[in-house]
Design a protein around this motif. Structure first.
Motif, PDB file in Angstrom:
ATOM      1  N   UNK A  85       0.836  -1.206   0.000  1.00  0.00           N
ATOM      2  CA  UNK A  85       0.000   0.000   0.000  1.00  0.00           C
ATOM      3  C   UNK A  85       0.872   1.258   0.000  1.00  0.00           C
ATOM      4  N   UNK A  86       1.939   1.225   0.758  1.00  0.00           N
ATOM      5  CA  UNK A  86       2.830   2.392   0.826  1.00  0.00           C
ATOM      6  C   UNK A  86       3.470   2.671  -0.522  1.00  0.00           C
ATOM      7  N   UNK A  87       3.979   1.626  -1.143  1.00  0.00           N
ATOM      8  CA  UNK A  87       4.610   1.797  -2.459  1.00  0.00           C
ATOM      9  C   UNK A  87       3.583   2.322  -3.462  1.00  0.00           C
ATOM     10  N   UNK A  88       2.379   1.785  -3.370  1.00  0.00           N
ATOM     11  CA  UNK A  88       1.333   2.165  -4.325  1.00  0.00           C
ATOM     12  C   UNK A  88       1.016   3.657  -4.282  1.00  0.00           C
ATOM     13  N   UNK A  89       1.114   4.254  -3.085  1.00  0.00           N
ATOM     14  CA  UNK A  89       0.773   5.686  -2.996  1.00  0.00           C
ATOM     15  C   UNK A  89       2.003   6.586  -3.043  1.00  0.00           C
ATOM     16  N   UNK A  90       3.170   6.009  -3.323  1.00  0.00           N
ATOM     17  CA  UNK A  90       4.327   6.864  -3.593  1.00  0.00           C
ATOM     18  C   UNK A  90       5.429   6.855  -2.564  1.00  0.00           C
ATOM     19  N   UNK A 120      12.094  -4.898   2.924  1.00  0.00           N
ATOM     20  CA  UNK A 120      13.045  -5.466   1.956  1.00  0.00           C
ATOM     21  C   UNK A 120      12.284  -6.051   0.773  1.00  0.00           C
ATOM     22  N   UNK A 121      11.253  -6.819   1.064  1.00  0.00           N
ATOM     23  CA  UNK A 121      10.506  -7.474  -0.020  1.00  0.00           C
ATOM     24  C   UNK A 121       9.880  -6.450  -0.965  1.00  0.00           C
ATOM     25  N   UNK A 122       9.514  -5.294  -0.413  1.00  0.00           N
ATOM     26  CA  UNK A 122       8.889  -4.249  -1.241  1.00  0.00           C
ATOM     27  C   UNK A 122       9.920  -3.298  -1.837  1.00  0.00           C
ATOM     28  N   UNK A 123      11.211  -3.566  -1.524  1.00  0.00           N
ATOM     29  CA  UNK A 123      12.298  -2.694  -1.997  1.00  0.00           C
ATOM     30  C   UNK A 123      12.149  -1.252  -1.516  1.00  0.00           C
ATOM     31  N   UNK A 124      11.556  -1.098  -0.339  1.00  0.00           N
ATOM     32  CA  UNK A 124      11.508   0.217   0.302  1.00  0.00           C
ATOM     33  C   UNK A 124      12.831   0.452   1.037  1.00  0.00           C
ATOM     34  N   UNK A 125      13.387   1.642   0.892  1.00  0.00           N
ATOM     35  CA  UNK A 125      14.555   1.979   1.699  1.00  0.00           C
ATOM     36  C   UNK A 125      14.139   2.036   3.171  1.00  0.00           C
ATOM     37  N   UNK A 126      15.084   1.659   4.035  1.00  0.00           N
ATOM     38  CA  UNK A 126      14.797   1.525   5.469  1.00  0.00           C
ATOM     39  C   UNK A 126      15.650   2.519   6.247  1.00  0.00           C
ATOM     40  N   UNK A 157      19.793 -10.346   5.970  1.00  0.00           N
ATOM     41  CA  UNK A 157      20.304 -10.089   4.610  1.00  0.00           C
ATOM     42  C   UNK A 157      19.730  -8.810   4.000  1.00  0.00           C
ATOM     43  N   UNK A 158      19.812  -7.738   4.757  1.00  0.00           N
ATOM     44  CA  UNK A 158      19.321  -6.456   4.239  1.00  0.00           C
ATOM     45  C   UNK A 158      20.268  -5.984   3.139  1.00  0.00           C
ATOM     46  N   UNK A 159      19.758  -5.703   1.947  1.00  0.00           N
ATOM     47  CA  UNK A 159      20.638  -5.145   0.914  1.00  0.00           C
ATOM     48  C   UNK A 159      21.198  -3.799   1.381  1.00  0.00           C
ATOM     49  N   UNK A 160      22.512  -3.648   1.286  1.00  0.00           N
ATOM     50  CA  UNK A 160      23.142  -2.434   1.824  1.00  0.00           C
ATOM     51  C   UNK A 160      22.536  -1.167   1.219  1.00  0.00           C
ATOM     52  N   UNK A 161      22.139  -1.260  -0.053  1.00  0.00           N
ATOM     53  CA  UNK A 161      21.634  -0.047  -0.709  1.00  0.00           C
ATOM     54  C   UNK A 161      20.264   0.381  -0.178  1.00  0.00           C
ATOM     55  N   UNK A 162      19.624  -0.502   0.603  1.00  0.00           N
ATOM     56  CA  UNK A 162      18.315  -0.146   1.169  1.00  0.00           C
ATOM     57  C   UNK A 162      18.414   0.374   2.599  1.00  0.00           C
ATOM     58  N   UNK A 163      19.614   0.327   3.189  1.00  0.00           N
ATOM     59  CA  UNK A 163      19.707   0.574   4.636  1.00  0.00           C
ATOM     60  C   UNK A 163      20.386   1.897   4.984  1.00  0.00           C
ATOM     61  N   UNK A 164      19.712   2.643   5.848  1.00  0.00           N
ATOM     62  CA  UNK A 164      20.279   3.812   6.507  1.00  0.00           C
ATOM     63  C   UNK A 164      20.000   3.648   7.997  1.00  0.00           C
ATOM     64  N   UNK A 165      20.971   4.008   8.828  1.00  0.00           N
ATOM     65  CA  UNK A 165      20.778   3.957  10.278  1.00  0.00           C
ATOM     66  C   UNK A 165      20.607   5.379  10.793  1.00  0.00           C
ATOM     67  N   UNK A 166      19.674   5.577  11.708  1.00  0.00           N
ATOM     68  CA  UNK A 166      19.557   6.870  12.395  1.00  0.00           C
ATOM     69  C   UNK A 166      19.853   6.666  13.872  1.00  0.00           C
TER      70      UNK A 166
END
Ligand code: G3H
Length: 248
Positions: A85-90, A120-126, A157-166
């Motif tokens: 749903x999140x990906x669908x709305x942008x 990860x499955x939705x390829x959303x950055x985290x 197995x988080x893809x590095x390109x999807x991960x940011x730490x705060x």
């Protein structure tokens, strides 16, 4: 030096959809063409689609403040919002593990791991938030607390390109208090070393907690600070723009 991030976490603000759209429009007018800083804002779920529409075609990413741990798509999960749903709305990223979710909704590493899997499955950055409480800080437990929170990544197995730490010390959020820049640098180096041990080198580590237009320069000057996750000061386009300028 790699491009830094400045992300606004709007939390449960503003009070109306029209105010959310107006804030988004002000960001678009002031920052829509910025390329030397990666920019994002995370409105509330009910404002997300509309804000994404306002910011469509700009360099500002829109993200969510949370995500369902239960399902990728649809189902009988009252109150949840899924990755699809999140990906669908942008939405292009999601904040996971914010201390307010941990404190007010009892989120632990098991729940946070499930949310990370969905993203990860939705390829959303985290944007994974970690941080110690004031008691933990005063007891000298900061690094141990962060290590325990980062253990959530083990086996995912988080893809590095999807991960940011705060890194957000709980005691610095919304208080006007911050650690010293030297303290933040030391903590960020520790986080980077921890992540390198997990085969996640060169992950961007943001600082969050009472970042504002007055103190952003000091944090931005440190190579170890990959950007900022901004709460209160992200609700005014001019103060957000001043923070962005500091990290440019
Ligand atoms: O996600 C943002 C942080 O909780 C920081 O909030 O800038 O209002 O202290 P703050």
């Amino acid at each position: 030096m790699s491009t830094k991030y400045v992300i606004g976490n709007w939390k449960l603000n503003p009070a109306s959809l029209s105010d959310a759209n107006a804030l988004a429009q002000a960001l678009k007018d002031g920052l829509g063409d910025v390329r030397d800083v990666k920019l994002g804002c995370a409105p509330s779920f009910v404002h997300l689609a509309s804000v994404a529409g306002v910011l469509d075609g700009t360099s500002l990413w829109v993200g969510a403040q949370d995500i369902s741990a239960k399902t990728q798509t649809t189902g009988a999960y009252t109150g949840d919002v899924s990755a699809a749903q999140l990906v669908d709305v942008g939405a292009r990223f999601v904040i996971i593990g914010h201390s307010e979710r941990r404190a007010y909704h009892g989120e632990d590493n098991a729940v946070i791991a499930d949310k990370i899997r969905q993203a990860i499955d939705a390829k959303l950055a985290i944007v994974l938030c970690i941080g110690e409480t004031k008691d933990e800080y005063q007891a000298g437990q900061t690094l141990a607390v962060l290590d325990a929170q980062l253990a959530v990544l083990d086996g995912l197995n988080v893809p590095a390109e999807l991960l940011v730490i705060a890194y957000e010390p709980v005691w610095a959020i919304g208080t006007g208090l911050t650690p010293t820049v030297d303290e933040v640098i030391a903590v960020h180096r520790h986080i980077q070393a921890n992540l390198a041990d997990k085969q996640l080198p060169n992950i961007c580590v943001l600082y969050g907690g009472s970042v504002n237009a007055d103190n952003a320069d000091a944090f931005a000057a440190a190579d170890e600070v990959g950007g900022a996750l901004v709460g209160g000061a992200s609700l005014k386009a001019d103060s957000f723009a001043q923070i962005v300028a500091a990290f440019a």
